[in-house]
Motif scaffolding. Structure first.
Motif, PDB file in Angstrom:
ATOM      1  N   LEU A   1       2.180  13.733  -5.637  1.00  0.00           N
ATOM      2  CA  LEU A   1       2.974  12.693  -4.962  1.00  0.00           C
ATOM      3  C   LEU A   1       2.621  11.292  -5.459  1.00  0.00           C
ATOM      4  CD1 LEU A   1       3.207  14.064  -1.323  1.00  0.00           C
ATOM      5  CD2 LEU A   1       4.940  14.073  -3.117  1.00  0.00           C
ATOM      6  N   ASP A   2       2.040  11.192  -6.629  1.00  0.00           N
ATOM      7  CA  ASP A   2       1.759   9.876  -7.199  1.00  0.00           C
ATOM      8  C   ASP A   2       3.002   9.379  -7.929  1.00  0.00           C
ATOM      9  OD1 ASP A   2      -0.800   9.635  -6.167  1.00  0.00           O
ATOM     10  OD2 ASP A   2      -1.699  10.742  -7.833  1.00  0.00           O
ATOM     11  N   LEU A   3       3.899   8.786  -7.138  1.00  0.00           N
ATOM     12  CA  LEU A   3       5.242   8.479  -7.624  1.00  0.00           C
ATOM     13  C   LEU A   3       5.384   7.068  -8.183  1.00  0.00           C
ATOM     14  CD1 LEU A   3       7.109   9.950  -4.501  1.00  0.00           C
ATOM     15  CD2 LEU A   3       6.785  11.063  -6.722  1.00  0.00           C
TER      16      LEU A   3
ATOM     17  N   GLY B   1      -2.586   2.642  -4.665  1.00  0.00           N
ATOM     18  CA  GLY B   1      -2.382   4.073  -4.458  1.00  0.00           C
ATOM     19  C   GLY B   1      -1.214   4.601  -5.270  1.00  0.00           C
ATOM     20  N   GLY B   2      -1.190   5.938  -5.394  1.00  0.00           N
ATOM     21  CA  GLY B   2      -0.036   6.594  -6.009  1.00  0.00           C
ATOM     22  C   GLY B   2       0.078   6.448  -7.514  1.00  0.00           C
ATOM     23  N   VAL B   3      -1.038   6.088  -8.194  1.00  0.00           N
ATOM     24  CA  VAL B   3      -0.949   5.941  -9.653  1.00  0.00           C
ATOM     25  C   VAL B   3      -1.767   7.012 -10.392  1.00  0.00           C
ATOM     26  CG1 VAL B   3      -0.376   3.496  -9.761  1.00  0.00           C
ATOM     27  CG2 VAL B   3      -2.774   4.175  -9.610  1.00  0.00           C
TER      28      VAL B   3
ATOM     29  N   ALA C   1       0.877  -1.183   0.000  1.00  0.00           N
ATOM     30  CA  ALA C   1       0.000   0.000   0.000  1.00  0.00           C
ATOM     31  C   ALA C   1       0.909   1.227   0.000  1.00  0.00           C
ATOM     32  CB  ALA C   1      -0.884  -0.008   1.234  1.00  0.00           C
ATOM     33  N   THR C   2       0.498   2.253  -0.736  1.00  0.00           N
ATOM     34  CA  THR C   2       1.323   3.462  -0.744  1.00  0.00           C
ATOM     35  C   THR C   2       0.476   4.664  -0.349  1.00  0.00           C
ATOM     36  OG1 THR C   2       0.901   4.269  -2.988  1.00  0.00           O
ATOM     37  CG2 THR C   2       2.529   2.503  -2.766  1.00  0.00           C
ATOM     38  N   GLY C   3       1.096   5.603   0.346  1.00  0.00           N
ATOM     39  CA  GLY C   3       0.405   6.845   0.709  1.00  0.00           C
ATOM     40  C   GLY C   3       0.904   7.388   2.037  1.00  0.00           C
ATOM     41  N   ASP C   4       1.278   8.661   2.037  1.00  0.00           N
ATOM     42  CA  ASP C   4       1.740   9.346   3.256  1.00  0.00           C
ATOM     43  C   ASP C   4       0.675   9.374   4.343  1.00  0.00           C
ATOM     44  OD1 ASP C   4       4.326  10.011   2.728  1.00  0.00           O
ATOM     45  OD2 ASP C   4       3.858  11.982   1.857  1.00  0.00           O
ATOM     46  N   GLU C   5      -0.593   9.339   3.896  1.00  0.00           N
ATOM     47  CA  GLU C   5      -1.684   9.509   4.862  1.00  0.00           C
ATOM     48  C   GLU C   5      -2.042   8.218   5.579  1.00  0.00           C
ATOM     49  OE1 GLU C   5      -1.819   8.948   1.724  1.00  0.00           O
ATOM     50  OE2 GLU C   5      -3.815   8.557   0.915  1.00  0.00           O
ATOM     51  N   LEU C   6      -1.410   7.099   5.174  1.00  0.00           N
ATOM     52  CA  LEU C   6      -1.870   5.795   5.682  1.00  0.00           C
ATOM     53  C   LEU C   6      -1.216   5.400   6.992  1.00  0.00           C
ATOM     54  CD1 LEU C   6      -1.845   3.715   2.373  1.00  0.00           C
ATOM     55  CD2 LEU C   6      -3.758   4.949   3.419  1.00  0.00           C
TER      56      LEU C   6
ATOM     57  N   PRO D   1       5.551   5.202   2.225  1.00  0.00           N
ATOM     58  CA  PRO D   1       5.171   6.613   2.179  1.00  0.00           C
ATOM     59  C   PRO D   1       5.411   7.173   0.780  1.00  0.00           C
ATOM     60  CG  PRO D   1       7.315   6.367   3.191  1.00  0.00           C
ATOM     61  CD  PRO D   1       6.838   4.979   2.889  1.00  0.00           C
ATOM     62  N   ASP D   2       4.861   8.345   0.510  1.00  0.00           N
ATOM     63  CA  ASP D   2       5.092   8.970  -0.792  1.00  0.00           C
ATOM     64  C   ASP D   2       6.460   9.668  -0.782  1.00  0.00           C
ATOM     65  OD1 ASP D   2       2.570   8.140  -1.774  1.00  0.00           O
ATOM     66  OD2 ASP D   2       1.601   9.827  -0.751  1.00  0.00           O
ATOM     67  N   VAL D   3       7.475   8.917  -0.488  1.00  0.00           N
ATOM     68  CA  VAL D   3       8.850   9.424  -0.437  1.00  0.00           C
ATOM     69  C   VAL D   3       9.654   8.536  -1.374  1.00  0.00           C
ATOM     70  CG1 VAL D   3      10.889   9.747   1.025  1.00  0.00           C
ATOM     71  CG2 VAL D   3       8.599  10.157   1.959  1.00  0.00           C
TER      72      VAL D   3
END
Ligand code: AMP
Ligand code: MG
Length: 397
Positions: free
Chosen positions: A251-253, A244-246, A177-182, A220-222
């Protein structure tokens, strides 16, 4: 932007059938048989009684016919007495029919009178009797190659003497799973945070598809951290599922990072709702799915593309998704800019009917929970009458 059907073709075209392995029967559940298995015995192996009652000669039977009870045979025993004219043998369900008898009369249709039995009616030859080999003969195909092994199939394989079978290997799936908010479920989300539903949901979806799952947690979105976790997924998995992130956010990396790590994209964005930004790529044999982060989008993307890929890899000749027409439960109007896969409920009133939910939203997992199907709705403004057949995908248990 690619159409759903073309996207599915692309995915299935890249999914290679995995090699086979021999597994013990209890572990074969959900896998696809890679050999055809034939029966080593007749089934049933002997002519047997289908009722508790009396084995008789049909010619001797009739209302008030009185027969002499000469023996009793229970399941697992072998009868030793021939049933001659005027004779009967007390018999239990599953026991071999004694020689001479050609029918069984149920116990409830008889009256016991001392050492005799009185029949209340005539029975026809063959009544309540299953002849030897009726279901299957020795050498007959019992379960064909390409069969997905349900519990019933496992039972049948045991009946024909198998303790292990050759099946296609289960794909190794990695979930990230990807996302800074998670944050993970154990945490209480702080300001701006949400809990990670996709990780556990995709894990469960892959397990339900009989894959072996490696859960990689949250990235994270890093860029650097994301790259490290994506590299790990690419190393270990045959099917890598990211959520996520697509999309087109700042920040969709995910697409970039996949590209940097040598993943060739085959499509990014499918004409469907929910889940348009779906990405599919490969690195050598590894399939990579970037599912959009909204949980319902992730779910729909998995059912439409990931599950069929897994099924094909496991040797299933019909990998799906299998849509069947089901009549609409009531009139239904919708306006969609893309073909839409809407959570829906099945109803059994006058025949099977399907009713799309009106709570549809791509983050609404609670709405999805009440759905037992996805219905396919065309793009554009549609006003469908009750009874209109709609392509419907049944969701598993
Ligand atoms: P994204 O695809 O990353 O743009 O995410 C789209 C939406 O889905 C955002 O509202 C995210 O917060 C949400 N989301 C992304 N990943 C998850 C997840 N693992 N669980 C629940 N919601 C998510
Ligand atoms: Mg995101």
């Amino acid at each position: 932007m690619i159409e759903v059907a073309a996207a599915l073709d692309t995915v299935l075209g890249r999914a290679a059938v995995l090699p086979t392995e021999s597994v013990l029967l209890p572990q074969a559940h959900g896998r696809v048989l890679a050999e055809s298995v034939s029966s080593d015995i007749d089934s049933p192996p002997y002519t047997k009684a289908l009722m508790d009652g009396y084995a008789v000669r049909a010619a001797d039977s009739g209302p008030n016919a009185s027969l002499t009870v000469i023996a009793e045979v229970t399941a697992g025993r072998v009868p030793t007495q021939v049933v001659g004219p005027g004779d009967a043998t007390r018999i239990m369900t599953g026991a071999p029919l004694p020689e001479g008898a050609d029918a069984v009369i149920p116990h409830e249709e008889t009256d016991s009178v001392g050492i005799s039995v009185r029949l209340r009616r005539a029975v026809a030859a063959g009544e309540f009797v299953l002849p030897r080999g009726r279901e299957m003969r020795a050498g007959d195909a019992a379960v064909e190659a390409g069969t997905r092994l349900t519990p019933q199939a496992i039972g049948l394989l045991a009946a024909v003497g198998r303790t292990s079978v050759r099946v296609h290997r289960a794909p190794r799936v990695a979930v990230l799973a990807t996302g800074d908010e998670l944050v993970e479920a154990v945490e209480r989300p702080g300001p701006g945070q949400i809990r990670n539903s996709n990780g556990p949901m995709l894990w469960a979806l892959a397990s339900r598809a009989s894959a072996t799952v490696e859960y990689l947690g949250i990235a994270p979105d890093v860029r650097e951290t994301l790259r490290r976790l994506v590299a790990r997924g690419l190393e270990s998995a045959e099917v890598f599922v990211l959520a996520g992130g697509v999309s087109a956010g700042k920040l969709d990396l995910v697409p970039e990072v996949l590209g940097e790590l040598g993943v060739t994209p085959h499509f990014h964005k499918v004409r469907l709702k929910p889940g348009k930004p779906l990405l599919f790529g490969t690195r050598q044999q590894t399939l990579v799915f970037g599912l959009p982060g909204n949980p319902v989008s992730s779910f729909v993307g998995f059912e439409l593309f990931v599950r069929p890929a897994l099924r094909k890899m496991m040797g299933d000749p019909i990998p799906g998704p299998r849509f069947v027409p089901v009549a609409l439960a009531g009139p239904f109007a919708s306006r969609n800019d893309r073909p839409t896969y809407a959570p829906a409920r099945l109803e059994l009133a006058a025949g099977l009917r399907v009713r799309p939910g009106d709570w549809f939203g791509s983050a609404d997992l609670r709405g999805l929970l009440n759905a037992d199907a996805l219905v396919s709705l065309p793009a554009g403004t549609v006003e469908l009458p009750a009874g209109e057949p709609l392509p419907t995908l049944f969701l598993g248990p």
